[in-house]
Design a protein around this motif. Structure first.
Motif, PDB file in Angstrom:
ATOM      1  N   ALA B 127       0.829  -1.202   0.000  1.00 50.87           N
ATOM      2  CA  ALA B 127       0.000   0.000   0.000  1.00 50.87           C
ATOM      3  C   ALA B 127       0.864   1.253   0.000  1.00 50.87           C
ATOM      4  O   ALA B 127       0.522   2.271  -0.614  1.00 50.87           O
ATOM      5  N   VAL B 128       2.023   1.186   0.668  1.00 50.01           N
ATOM      6  CA  VAL B 128       2.869   2.372   0.774  1.00 50.01           C
ATOM      7  C   VAL B 128       3.352   2.843  -0.599  1.00 50.01           C
ATOM      8  O   VAL B 128       3.700   4.018  -0.785  1.00 50.01           O
ATOM      9  N   GLN B 129       3.349   1.943  -1.586  1.00 50.29           N
ATOM     10  CA  GLN B 129       3.781   2.345  -2.930  1.00 50.29           C
ATOM     11  C   GLN B 129       2.890   3.434  -3.519  1.00 50.29           C
ATOM     12  O   GLN B 129       3.315   4.170  -4.408  1.00 50.29           O
ATOM     13  N   LEU B 130       1.668   3.545  -2.998  1.00 47.45           N
ATOM     14  CA  LEU B 130       0.783   4.629  -3.453  1.00 47.45           C
ATOM     15  C   LEU B 130       1.404   5.985  -3.149  1.00 47.45           C
ATOM     16  O   LEU B 130       1.051   6.993  -3.760  1.00 47.45           O
ATOM     17  N   ASN B 131       2.339   6.019  -2.195  1.00 41.57           N
ATOM     18  CA  ASN B 131       3.084   7.258  -1.925  1.00 41.57           C
ATOM     19  C   ASN B 131       4.394   7.330  -2.695  1.00 41.57           C
ATOM     20  O   ASN B 131       5.140   8.289  -2.541  1.00 41.57           O
ATOM     21  N   TYR B 132       4.678   6.312  -3.460  1.00 43.77           N
ATOM     22  CA  TYR B 132       5.934   6.294  -4.211  1.00 43.77           C
ATOM     23  C   TYR B 132       5.684   6.053  -5.698  1.00 43.77           C
ATOM     24  O   TYR B 132       6.341   5.242  -6.332  1.00 43.77           O
ATOM     25  N   GLY B 133       4.644   6.745  -6.224  1.00 45.71           N
ATOM     26  CA  GLY B 133       4.449   6.735  -7.662  1.00 45.71           C
ATOM     27  C   GLY B 133       3.438   5.738  -8.190  1.00 45.71           C
ATOM     28  O   GLY B 133       3.099   5.751  -9.372  1.00 45.71           O
ATOM     29  N   TYR B 134       2.953   4.851  -7.347  1.00 44.24           N
ATOM     30  CA  TYR B 134       1.983   3.859  -7.819  1.00 44.24           C
ATOM     31  C   TYR B 134       0.565   4.413  -7.748  1.00 44.24           C
ATOM     32  O   TYR B 134       0.253   5.267  -6.920  1.00 44.24           O
ATOM     33  N   GLY B 135      -0.291   3.884  -8.641  1.00 44.43           N
ATOM     34  CA  GLY B 135      -1.682   4.302  -8.627  1.00 44.43           C
ATOM     35  C   GLY B 135      -2.518   3.259  -9.329  1.00 44.43           C
ATOM     36  O   GLY B 135      -2.128   2.090  -9.431  1.00 44.43           O
ATOM     37  N   VAL B 136      -3.659   3.695  -9.826  1.00 45.71           N
ATOM     38  CA  VAL B 136      -4.613   2.755 -10.413  1.00 45.71           C
ATOM     39  C   VAL B 136      -4.002   1.988 -11.587  1.00 45.71           C
ATOM     40  O   VAL B 136      -4.281   0.797 -11.798  1.00 45.71           O
ATOM     41  N   GLU B 137      -3.104   2.627 -12.324  1.00 48.87           N
ATOM     42  CA  GLU B 137      -2.538   1.934 -13.487  1.00 48.87           C
ATOM     43  C   GLU B 137      -1.678   0.754 -13.083  1.00 48.87           C
ATOM     44  O   GLU B 137      -1.766  -0.336 -13.660  1.00 48.87           O
ATOM     45  N   GLN B 138      -0.841   0.977 -12.113  1.00 54.44           N
ATOM     46  CA  GLN B 138       0.012  -0.113 -11.637  1.00 54.44           C
ATOM     47  C   GLN B 138      -0.836  -1.253 -11.073  1.00 54.44           C
ATOM     48  O   GLN B 138      -0.511  -2.421 -11.250  1.00 54.44           O
ATOM     49  N   CYS B 139      -1.918  -0.885 -10.413  1.00 58.07           N
ATOM     50  CA  CYS B 139      -2.792  -1.926  -9.873  1.00 58.07           C
ATOM     51  C   CYS B 139      -3.438  -2.722 -10.998  1.00 58.07           C
ATOM     52  O   CYS B 139      -3.553  -3.946 -10.938  1.00 58.07           O
ATOM     53  N   ARG B 140      -3.846  -2.014 -12.040  1.00 56.63           N
ATOM     54  CA  ARG B 140      -4.423  -2.714 -13.209  1.00 56.63           C
ATOM     55  C   ARG B 140      -3.390  -3.664 -13.808  1.00 56.63           C
ATOM     56  O   ARG B 140      -3.703  -4.805 -14.149  1.00 56.63           O
ATOM     57  N   ALA B 141      -2.161  -3.171 -13.920  1.00 57.77           N
ATOM     58  CA  ALA B 141      -1.098  -4.021 -14.484  1.00 57.77           C
ATOM     59  C   ALA B 141      -0.885  -5.240 -13.597  1.00 57.77           C
ATOM     60  O   ALA B 141      -0.672  -6.364 -14.088  1.00 57.77           O
ATOM     61  N   ALA B 142      -0.947  -5.038 -12.290  1.00 63.56           N
ATOM     62  CA  ALA B 142      -0.762  -6.137 -11.349  1.00 63.56           C
ATOM     63  C   ALA B 142      -1.876  -7.172 -11.495  1.00 63.56           C
ATOM     64  O   ALA B 142      -1.645  -8.382 -11.363  1.00 63.56           O
ATOM     65  N   LEU B 143      -3.081  -6.692 -11.768  1.00 59.50           N
ATOM     66  CA  LEU B 143      -4.214  -7.606 -11.960  1.00 59.50           C
ATOM     67  C   LEU B 143      -4.060  -8.391 -13.261  1.00 59.50           C
ATOM     68  O   LEU B 143      -4.250  -9.610 -13.312  1.00 59.50           O
ATOM     69  N   GLU B 144      -3.707  -7.653 -14.301  1.00 60.72           N
ATOM     70  CA  GLU B 144      -3.573  -8.294 -15.617  1.00 60.72           C
ATOM     71  C   GLU B 144      -2.481  -9.356 -15.604  1.00 60.72           C
ATOM     72  O   GLU B 144      -2.655 -10.445 -16.138  1.00 60.72           O
ATOM     73  N   LEU B 145      -1.372  -9.007 -15.004  1.00 60.47           N
ATOM     74  CA  LEU B 145      -0.229  -9.923 -14.944  1.00 60.47           C
ATOM     75  C   LEU B 145      -0.669 -11.304 -14.458  1.00 60.47           C
ATOM     76  O   LEU B 145      -0.246 -12.328 -14.990  1.00 60.47           O
ATOM     77  N   LEU B 146      -1.521 -11.316 -13.453  1.00 59.08           N
ATOM     78  CA  LEU B 146      -1.940 -12.575 -12.840  1.00 59.08           C
ATOM     79  C   LEU B 146      -3.253 -13.097 -13.398  1.00 59.08           C
ATOM     80  O   LEU B 146      -3.660 -14.206 -13.062  1.00 59.08           O
ATOM     81  N   GLN B 147      -3.909 -12.265 -14.213  1.00 55.34           N
ATOM     82  CA  GLN B 147      -5.318 -12.546 -14.555  1.00 55.34           C
ATOM     83  C   GLN B 147      -6.083 -12.777 -13.246  1.00 55.34           C
ATOM     84  O   GLN B 147      -6.840 -13.747 -13.102  1.00 55.34           O
ATOM     85  N   ALA B 148      -5.863 -11.835 -12.352  1.00 58.16           N
ATOM     86  CA  ALA B 148      -6.355 -12.013 -10.979  1.00 58.16           C
ATOM     87  C   ALA B 148      -7.794 -11.552 -10.836  1.00 58.16           C
ATOM     88  O   ALA B 148      -8.282 -10.730 -11.616  1.00 58.16           O
ATOM     89  N   ASP B 149      -8.466 -12.058  -9.811  1.00 60.10           N
ATOM     90  CA  ASP B 149      -9.844 -11.690  -9.503  1.00 60.10           C
ATOM     91  C   ASP B 149      -9.921 -10.526  -8.530  1.00 60.10           C
ATOM     92  O   ASP B 149     -11.009 -10.026  -8.241  1.00 60.10           O
ATOM     93  N   GLY B 150      -8.792 -10.126  -8.011  1.00 59.08           N
ATOM     94  CA  GLY B 150      -8.781  -9.017  -7.073  1.00 59.08           C
ATOM     95  C   GLY B 150      -7.342  -8.688  -6.696  1.00 59.08           C
ATOM     96  O   GLY B 150      -6.401  -9.387  -7.104  1.00 59.08           O
ATOM     97  N   ILE B 151      -7.197  -7.614  -5.952  1.00 59.36           N
ATOM     98  CA  ILE B 151      -5.866  -7.208  -5.509  1.00 59.36           C
ATOM     99  C   ILE B 151      -5.894  -6.970  -4.000  1.00 59.36           C
ATOM    100  O   ILE B 151      -6.905  -6.493  -3.472  1.00 59.36           O
ATOM    101  N   VAL B 152      -4.814  -7.339  -3.341  1.00 58.85           N
ATOM    102  CA  VAL B 152      -4.724  -7.004  -1.926  1.00 58.85           C
ATOM    103  C   VAL B 152      -3.472  -6.150  -1.732  1.00 58.85           C
ATOM    104  O   VAL B 152      -2.406  -6.453  -2.283  1.00 58.85           O
ATOM    105  N   LEU B 153      -3.650  -5.050  -1.035  1.00 55.86           N
ATOM    106  CA  LEU B 153      -2.513  -4.173  -0.725  1.00 55.86           C
ATOM    107  C   LEU B 153      -2.074  -4.449   0.702  1.00 55.86           C
ATOM    108  O   LEU B 153      -2.912  -4.492   1.612  1.00 55.86           O
ATOM    109  N   HIS B 154      -0.769  -4.641   0.888  1.00 53.40           N
ATOM    110  CA  HIS B 154      -0.342  -4.943   2.262  1.00 53.40           C
ATOM    111  C   HIS B 154       0.186  -3.708   2.975  1.00 53.40           C
ATOM    112  O   HIS B 154       0.825  -2.848   2.376  1.00 53.40           O
TER     113      HIS B 154
END
Ligand SMILES: Cc1cc2nc3c(=O)[nH]c(=O)nc-3n(C[C@H](O)[C@H](O)[C@H](O)COP(=O)(O)O)c2cc1C
Ligand SMILES: Cc1cc2nc3c(=O)[nH]c(=O)nc-3n(C[C@H](O)[C@H](O)[C@H](O)COP(=O)(O)O)c2cc1C
Ligand SMILES: Cc1cc2nc3c(=O)[nH]c(=O)nc-3n(C[C@H](O)[C@H](O)[C@H](O)COP(=O)(O)O)c2cc1C
Ligand SMILES: Cc1cc2nc3c(=O)[nH]c(=O)nc-3n(C[C@H](O)[C@H](O)[C@H](O)COP(=O)(O)O)c2cc1C
Lengths: 348, 348, 348, 348
Positions: B127-154
């Motif tokens: 989750a802290v990456q949201l303060n270091y340049g990450y946002g919705v796009e990176q999350c989308r990429a993370a979902l696509e990479l896995l063909q995931a059903d959801g994302i969890v931020l730690h």
């Protein structure tokens, strides 16, 4: 006066080589746990820990507890401690200066102001000496000797009866402390030496005019243990074992003192060995936190060792603050994120 | 990006060879006991444990907690875990995919969907990456990479300050999570990594729009212990020891979260090592239960070992349900047959 | 039916050679202490402990718990136990007679009435068998076989799922027990086998018509431990370890059952290893007290050994009664001289 | 009567060489802690501990508990104890004088008054003897034998049943004690021997006319342990182990007795091994404090050893009083500075 100097040497020697940790007591801090704030919503770098003591600024709410003086070895220790305090912005307390007042020769062994020009320094005498010829003049001399910003008088009744040469007339001291507070130009504090000050006594002391109370509670260095190692008489050693449980745990002292005196300037000490302990005492309501014996060995090892330890203690305080999402000491003090809880059961 | 991969390798190595179990904390589950139902009035064979997660069915209320990725060894582990999850109907979480987002070369080391086509898979970022340049796009990429059903931020604030290269600006994250939840098409969950999420924070997170909270409480893998083994600096190692007690026990997290948020989708994890632990967390109100480090060694040993363990965990859950006469998870959840009780005194 | 006989042999062997004492539970009796009556105002010789069970008199409120049968060795054990029971005026329970009902050859291994002509004897079957073809006829046969004064059906759900060949359909049993109670001419009791019967279940059973409830609580022999030693499958052994804590302590069972059913005939058993334990359960409200595994080894050693043990158990009961000034079981039952208290802290 | 003398010899021998400390009980005093008074406001030298017992002055509130007599060795022990009591101003109790009443030859072995001319001395008999032919005449003879200031009758029901030759008819004793109190010219006290007297019984005894109650509670010498070492019968030894937990802790006895009888003269004893224990019992409300087995070894070692121990016990009492700021026993009794508290958790 050689006897005082010898005693002081013995104390340091014993504290360094024997187990003088309270054998039958703990600080009570182990019963408190922080509830972590998984989303602290702060930047670790923005945490600040500045505060003030004896009208001077501190970078962290930490002081070096009154320990030693009066010998060559002590001078070395004190100069290392004082210059480290200066470097890191801690307050600095010296051990009892009675030896210097009674024997001008040892005065030079108390010179530390040159290496700690800006941080608060406080001098130290036994409160019981007020019943043995001491008064405002001796206190003034004690202040001048150190160019100190204040004086702390220690209460050490149990230590006195467990040492053969003890001064054991503690009658009428509160009144004398009250008078001293009105006479002396500098702030007067009161501390114990490891058995603690309970809440109602703290309140009486503030009411008598003391500027601060340092609880010096049980769970750390035990002066009954220290005197046990000096005692020649086996019966005194056995009596020391009997009293291994003596003392009010540091955590209880703080909780009681804060409950009785919401605004009194309060120092937590006695068994504070790391920055998480410190954070807990501040969360319980202390204004500053004092480290005694924990600093002794690194102070003898040298400046680098001491600086590393002090830096770690500071990091641990900030880590705890970060872990519960507190940016300042004001937020930490009285936080609801410290809870009393039974320790987890022992692992098999 | 070699540094992230190396760190991930180190983590696995340390978790497999060192004692990284929380040294000063427990899950708190040992304080809870089931009251057996001697006459369960059900057929063991009729017990069913089906449930749903991320809009997909699970055969048991179990998930593989987010652990690893980004290295060849990690790929092997993840594929074993994912195919076992598929075989047994568990949910599957991957470790942080940040390495893959920042270094396309390692993307292939995150491919698991082919061996787990039907079960819910969730991707993972700090989750802290949201303060270091990450946002919705990176999350989308993370979902696509896995063909995931959801994302969890730690949330891993304490881990970040105990690792030299840590990202320690956690300010303003709740608001960013809120925004992300509105922007992202897939469900967003929040988890800790072993220090726990308390009840009020869980409530704030649900209110901010997160689809699920995984408490990842204390009592299992301690990331301060893990980082201690990576630390070169002895002071950091000592600080890690100081914080051995840090964390909110998993049981407390669940109880608090359920009290504050009766309907939030809640995952229990952190120190869940057997099916009886799992049954207790579900009885306390969790919807699912996550297993982390407990699965690591068998996953490396191979599919057969992992399947045996997973079958046992399932049997233990059903045994507990049978033992209290519960036919379904609905009956288990919030049962009055789990009581808080002091552990029995130690046997001589 | 060789399998049942083999299983029974295994059980005895394991109980004699392995540690099958509940590993994660206690009877809870250690938390209760008698307040001594320094001036008991009675004559030790005048204490009497007579009572009745199954319409027959007992000299002491003690029974031999249902244990074994179906093998030559078991016959020897049972005859020794039964004749000792006769000699000392105890009640006697036999192990499950299912083997004899299904295999007439082993019927002779259950013959004990000749050595115990006057004391109450009760026969034994698994309650779950009511779901596997058993009914009033089989119970009648079980009674006749022993010339028994009553029958006790055991509830052993956890044992059944921890043994490979287990009968695990426990649905609808309460209703079948209710029907059986109306059909059978002899009294029907219900017991567990070491995991306990809670208070509300005891109440339901009395309401269904059972003549007595034997709680067979946790803290003594654990049948999960016993089955663990029979298990070939390592996963089943690990699952057994997971469930080491399973069970409701015997003390809790008694307290609950008595609170829910002030008048139900109640037998305390499970981990009763001495006469002080027995006295505590009677003080908590039990009518009789059962000894299981504690009697096994002396029963094999022979009549003299068994008689000595039984005499000691009786002496201990009377010593406790003397120590609190109780002359009869009526005075002991529900005495205010048993108090719940934390165990004393461990001695250094 | 050789048997009584032999038994007495055995008792001393066992008490000196075996572990006869209560194995399953403590005095309960460990759960109480003094809150230190850091500023006691008194002079240690001004603390005074004078009090009275049996119409005679004591320098300290301490007595030698009834222990032995009837043998040459016992005479030596008693004369050492009595002359030390005289020297230090303690009260002195002799062991049971029954042997002397029944066998005039051993009368000379009870002569102690010549070495303890001024301190209170009390003689001793078993209360149960009132059911075995003893009455006011035997009590008078017991008083004369010692030239005693009073008599104490001991209640030792559990000891009697654990010794083969025991007198176990304790019926109707309260009434006989009541009559004795009206008939005898000297004060009659009642004590236990290490299992304690509860509050309601103490009240009944005061009401019956006894001059003092000595609780002789559990946590020190256990007479079941002592008899275990004399027992030849292994079953009796096992029964002794069963009853290791028997007894009401000394602290509980005092608290209960004081609650029920605010003004009854109350002696605390049973497991009092140091002056801090003593101070706690006095703070809980006792008037005097008795030391039994703790004095035995030094009494055999000789006068110097005994005097040193007694001086230390006195110092410890005064140290505790100083430590909480009490100048007199009146201030100590019922002080609010003793609090019940869980013992600190075990150190790693
Ligand atoms: C070697 C040594 C010397 C001390 N000398 C003094 C002293 O002269 N005056 C004083 O007030 N306290 C003295 N103290 C007590 C400390 O200030 C402190 O209250 C006590 O040690 C408990 O804190 P700790 O557990 O952190 O050591 C001394 C402590 C030590 C270890
Ligand atoms: C080797 C290893 C790697 C982990 N990596 C991640 C990660 O990348 N992201 C994350 O959210 N949690 C990570 N975790 C934390 C786990 O998801 C889990 O919350 C934590 O280990 C507590 O659960 P446990 O006690 O069952 O192991 C990791 C844990 C382990 C053991
Ligand atoms: C060797 C052995 C065989 C047993 N067989 C039976 C049985 O056939 N039927 C039954 O109801 N209980 C059986 N039990 C259970 C006992 O009746 C009793 O409930 C249990 O052992 C707990 O009591 P304990 O701790 O005193 O041994 C058996 C126990 C033992 C030790
Ligand atoms: C060797 C020995 C002999 C004793 N004999 C007697 C006795 O004759 N009469 C009596 O009332 N108590 C007797 N007692 C019991 C003590 O008076 C005392 O109540 C008991 O030992 C508990 O106190 P303690 O723990 O300080 O030893 C005896 C104790 C000891 C150790």
């Amino acid at each position: 006066m050689e006897s005082i100097s010898q005693r002081k040497k013995d104390h340091i020697q014993i504290c360094l080589t024997q187990n003088v940790q309270s054998a039958g007591n703990t600080t009570g801090l182990e019963a408190y746990r922080f509830i972590p704030e998984a989303l602290p919503e702060i930047d670790f770098e923005s945490i600040h820990t500045e505060t003030r003591f004896l009208h001077k600024p501190l970078k962290v709410p930490f002081i070096v507890s009154s320990m030693t003086g009066g010998t060559t070895e002590a001078l070395q220790i004190n100069r290392t401690l004082a210059s480290a305090a200066e470097a890191r912005g801690w307050g600095f307390g010296i051990g009892s200066v009675r030896a210097a007042l009674e024997n001008p020769e040892v005065r030079s062994s108390f010179i530390v102001r040159d290496v700690a020009p800006t941080v608060p320094i406080f001098t130290n005498l036994g409160a019981v000496q007020l019943n043995y010829g001491y008064g405002v003049e001796q206190c003034r001399a004690a202040l001048e000797l150190l160019q100190a910003d204040g004086i702390v008088l220690h209460l050490n009744s149990m230590q006195e009866i467990f040492q053969p040469e003890g001064d054991t007339n503690f009658s009428g001291l509160l009144e004398k402390i009250r008078v001293l507070c009105t006479q002396l130009e500098a702030p007067v504090g009161i501390k114990e030496v490891g058995f603690g000050i309970h809440g109602e006594l703290a309140a009486k002391l503030y009411e008598a005019g003391v500027a601060f109370v340092d609880v010096a509670g049980a769970g750390g260095t035990s002066w009954i243990e220290v005197e046990k190692h000096r005692a020649k008489d086996p019966q005194l050693q056995l009596a020391a074992d009997t009293f291994a449980e003596w003392g009010l745990p540091t955590a209880d002292c703080i909780v009681q003192a804060r409950a009785c005196s919401p605004n009194g300037f309060l120092i937590a000490s006695g068994g504070i060995h790391n920055g998480l302990h410190a954070a807990k005492t501040l969360a319980l309501g202390a204004d500053l936190c004092g480290f005694g014996r924990r600093l002794l060995e690194p102070a003898i090892e040298g400046e680098a060792a001491l600086d590393k330890l002090m830096a770690r203690l500071e990091f641990e305080l900030k880590a705890a603050m970060f872990g519960i999402g507190c940016k300042s000491l004001a937020e930490l003090k009285g936080t609801s994120k410290l809870v009393r809880t039974a320790p987890p059961p022992a692992r098999a």
